[in-house]
Scaffold this motif. Structure first.
Motif, PDB file in Angstrom:
ATOM      1  N   GLY A  65       0.827  -1.200   0.000  1.00 26.64           N
ATOM      2  CA  GLY A  65       0.000   0.000   0.000  1.00 26.64           C
ATOM      3  C   GLY A  65       0.864   1.253   0.000  1.00 26.64           C
ATOM      4  O   GLY A  65       2.087   1.190   0.135  1.00 26.64           O
ATOM      5  N   LEU A  66       0.231   2.397  -0.133  1.00 29.26           N
ATOM      6  CA  LEU A  66       0.971   3.660  -0.178  1.00 29.26           C
ATOM      7  C   LEU A  66       1.749   3.889   1.115  1.00 29.26           C
ATOM      8  O   LEU A  66       2.827   4.470   1.108  1.00 29.26           O
ATOM      9  N   LEU A  67       1.223   3.425   2.231  1.00 29.51           N
ATOM     10  CA  LEU A  67       1.924   3.582   3.506  1.00 29.51           C
ATOM     11  C   LEU A  67       2.747   2.337   3.841  1.00 29.51           C
ATOM     12  O   LEU A  67       3.028   2.052   4.997  1.00 29.51           O
ATOM     13  N   GLY A  68       3.160   1.605   2.821  1.00 25.83           N
ATOM     14  CA  GLY A  68       3.976   0.416   3.007  1.00 25.83           C
ATOM     15  C   GLY A  68       5.372   0.720   3.510  1.00 25.83           C
ATOM     16  O   GLY A  68       6.113  -0.183   3.889  1.00 25.83           O
ATOM     17  N   CYS A  69       5.723   1.995   3.512  1.00 28.21           N
ATOM     18  CA  CYS A  69       7.043   2.368   4.007  1.00 28.21           C
ATOM     19  C   CYS A  69       7.189   2.006   5.484  1.00 28.21           C
ATOM     20  O   CYS A  69       8.288   1.762   5.966  1.00 28.21           O
ATOM     21  N   CYS A 124       0.167  12.002  -9.675  1.00 28.85           N
ATOM     22  CA  CYS A 124       0.752  13.322  -9.388  1.00 28.85           C
ATOM     23  C   CYS A 124       0.474  13.751  -7.951  1.00 28.85           C
ATOM     24  O   CYS A 124       1.381  14.206  -7.253  1.00 28.85           O
ATOM     25  N   CYS A 125      -0.756  13.590  -7.520  1.00 34.67           N
ATOM     26  CA  CYS A 125      -1.127  14.005  -6.162  1.00 34.67           C
ATOM     27  C   CYS A 125      -0.356  13.219  -5.108  1.00 34.67           C
ATOM     28  O   CYS A 125       0.160  13.797  -4.150  1.00 34.67           O
ATOM     29  N   THR A 126      -0.281  11.896  -5.286  1.00 35.99           N
ATOM     30  CA  THR A 126       0.448  11.103  -4.295  1.00 35.99           C
ATOM     31  C   THR A 126       1.937  11.428  -4.324  1.00 35.99           C
ATOM     32  O   THR A 126       2.586  11.453  -3.278  1.00 35.99           O
ATOM     33  N   SER A 127       2.478  11.714  -5.490  1.00 36.24           N
ATOM     34  CA  SER A 127       3.897  12.059  -5.588  1.00 36.24           C
ATOM     35  C   SER A 127       4.198  13.409  -4.961  1.00 36.24           C
ATOM     36  O   SER A 127       5.253  13.601  -4.365  1.00 36.24           O
ATOM     37  N   ILE A 128       3.279  14.339  -5.074  1.00 29.41           N
ATOM     38  CA  ILE A 128       3.472  15.667  -4.484  1.00 29.41           C
ATOM     39  C   ILE A 128       3.376  15.611  -2.967  1.00 29.41           C
ATOM     40  O   ILE A 128       4.215  16.155  -2.259  1.00 29.41           O
ATOM     41  N   PHE A 129       2.363  14.942  -2.464  1.00 31.65           N
ATOM     42  CA  PHE A 129       2.083  14.988  -1.027  1.00 31.65           C
ATOM     43  C   PHE A 129       2.783  13.901  -0.219  1.00 31.65           C
ATOM     44  O   PHE A 129       2.891  14.032   1.002  1.00 31.65           O
ATOM     45  N   CYS A 130       3.250  12.847  -0.870  1.00 26.66           N
ATOM     46  CA  CYS A 130       3.892  11.769  -0.117  1.00 26.66           C
ATOM     47  C   CYS A 130       4.947  11.058  -0.964  1.00 26.66           C
ATOM     48  O   CYS A 130       4.902   9.844  -1.136  1.00 26.66           O
ATOM     49  N   SER A 131       5.913  11.816  -1.458  1.00 22.73           N
ATOM     50  CA  SER A 131       6.916  11.223  -2.342  1.00 22.73           C
ATOM     51  C   SER A 131       7.748  10.125  -1.681  1.00 22.73           C
ATOM     52  O   SER A 131       8.069   9.139  -2.347  1.00 22.73           O
ATOM     53  N   PRO A 132       8.115  10.218  -0.386  1.00 26.77           N
ATOM     54  CA  PRO A 132       8.851   9.092   0.209  1.00 26.77           C
ATOM     55  C   PRO A 132       8.044   7.789   0.185  1.00 26.77           C
ATOM     56  O   PRO A 132       8.592   6.717  -0.065  1.00 26.77           O
ATOM     57  N   CYS A 133       6.737   7.893   0.410  1.00 33.84           N
ATOM     58  CA  CYS A 133       5.879   6.704   0.385  1.00 33.84           C
ATOM     59  C   CYS A 133       5.765   6.142  -1.029  1.00 33.84           C
ATOM     60  O   CYS A 133       5.787   4.927  -1.230  1.00 33.84           O
ATOM     61  N   VAL A 134       5.653   7.020  -2.026  1.00 33.67           N
ATOM     62  CA  VAL A 134       5.561   6.585  -3.420  1.00 33.67           C
ATOM     63  C   VAL A 134       6.850   5.883  -3.824  1.00 33.67           C
ATOM     64  O   VAL A 134       6.821   4.820  -4.452  1.00 33.67           O
ATOM     65  N   LEU A 135       7.978   6.439  -3.457  1.00 28.23           N
ATOM     66  CA  LEU A 135       9.260   5.845  -3.809  1.00 28.23           C
ATOM     67  C   LEU A 135       9.399   4.452  -3.196  1.00 28.23           C
ATOM     68  O   LEU A 135       9.828   3.507  -3.857  1.00 28.23           O
ATOM     69  N   THR A 136       9.004   4.310  -1.950  1.00 25.31           N
ATOM     70  CA  THR A 136       9.067   3.005  -1.286  1.00 25.31           C
ATOM     71  C   THR A 136       8.090   2.033  -1.922  1.00 25.31           C
ATOM     72  O   THR A 136       8.416   0.861  -2.133  1.00 25.31           O
ATOM     73  N   GLN A 137       6.894   2.493  -2.247  1.00 28.82           N
ATOM     74  CA  GLN A 137       5.896   1.633  -2.896  1.00 28.82           C
ATOM     75  C   GLN A 137       6.416   1.123  -4.243  1.00 28.82           C
ATOM     76  O   GLN A 137       6.270  -0.059  -4.567  1.00 28.82           O
ATOM     77  N   LEU A 138       7.044   1.990  -5.008  1.00 29.33           N
ATOM     78  CA  LEU A 138       7.598   1.585  -6.293  1.00 29.33           C
ATOM     79  C   LEU A 138       8.742   0.585  -6.109  1.00 29.33           C
ATOM     80  O   LEU A 138       8.871  -0.371  -6.873  1.00 29.33           O
ATOM     81  N   ALA A 139       9.574   0.800  -5.103  1.00 29.41           N
ATOM     82  CA  ALA A 139      10.682  -0.124  -4.840  1.00 29.41           C
ATOM     83  C   ALA A 139      10.168  -1.494  -4.399  1.00 29.41           C
ATOM     84  O   ALA A 139      10.732  -2.519  -4.769  1.00 29.41           O
ATOM     85  N   LEU A 140       9.086  -1.524  -3.628  1.00 29.76           N
ATOM     86  CA  LEU A 140       8.522  -2.788  -3.156  1.00 29.76           C
ATOM     87  C   LEU A 140       7.761  -3.534  -4.245  1.00 29.76           C
ATOM     88  O   LEU A 140       7.446  -4.714  -4.080  1.00 29.76           O
TER      89      LEU A 140
END
Length: 118
Positions: free
Chosen positions: A7-11, A77-93
């Motif tokens: 999920g988005l908060l998978g970080c 775009c919205c998720t990348s703007i407001f929570c880029s660390p979470c998006v980056l982790t989600q993409l890595a996972l």
């Protein structure tokens, strides 16, 4: 339709990956782009340093489309703007190969202790 591996908060489920992915953001973005999209890393590393939010949104869209995950570019775009660390982790996972590249190998201390006692 596919679904995200995390999920988005998978970080919060993998803090070490989250820390490494965000500290080494250009390496992470380049690795994700290479594994998931087939793009060349050096160009993306340079772009990651200059426009990380725009690149993350585009990369998230490409990964989402590749895996057949429902969503929209606006949402990316919205998720990348407001929570880029979470998006980056989600993409890595999303791809285990990315995790193996980013995270350092963990040492098994039990194995070392067993070898020393022999």
């Amino acid at each position: 339709m596919g679904d995200w591996n995390s999920g988005l908060l998978g970080c919060f489920s993998n803090c070490s990956l989250c820390c490494f992915a965000n500290i080494l953001m250009p390496l992470t973005v380049g690795t994700i782009a290479d594994v998931e999209v087939g793009a060349k890393q050096p160009v993306l590393w340079a772009m990651a340093l200059g426009a990380p939010v725009c690149l993350l949104a585009l990369l998230r869209t490409r990964v989402r489309q590749k895996h057949g995950i429902e969503g929209s570019y606006t949402g990316d775009c919205c998720t990348s703007i407001f929570c880029s660390p979470c998006v980056l982790t989600q993409l890595a996972l999303q791809n285990p190969q990315v995790c193996d590249t980013i995270l350092p190998n963990e040492q098994d201390m039990n194995r070392v202790a067993n070898e020393q006692s022999s």
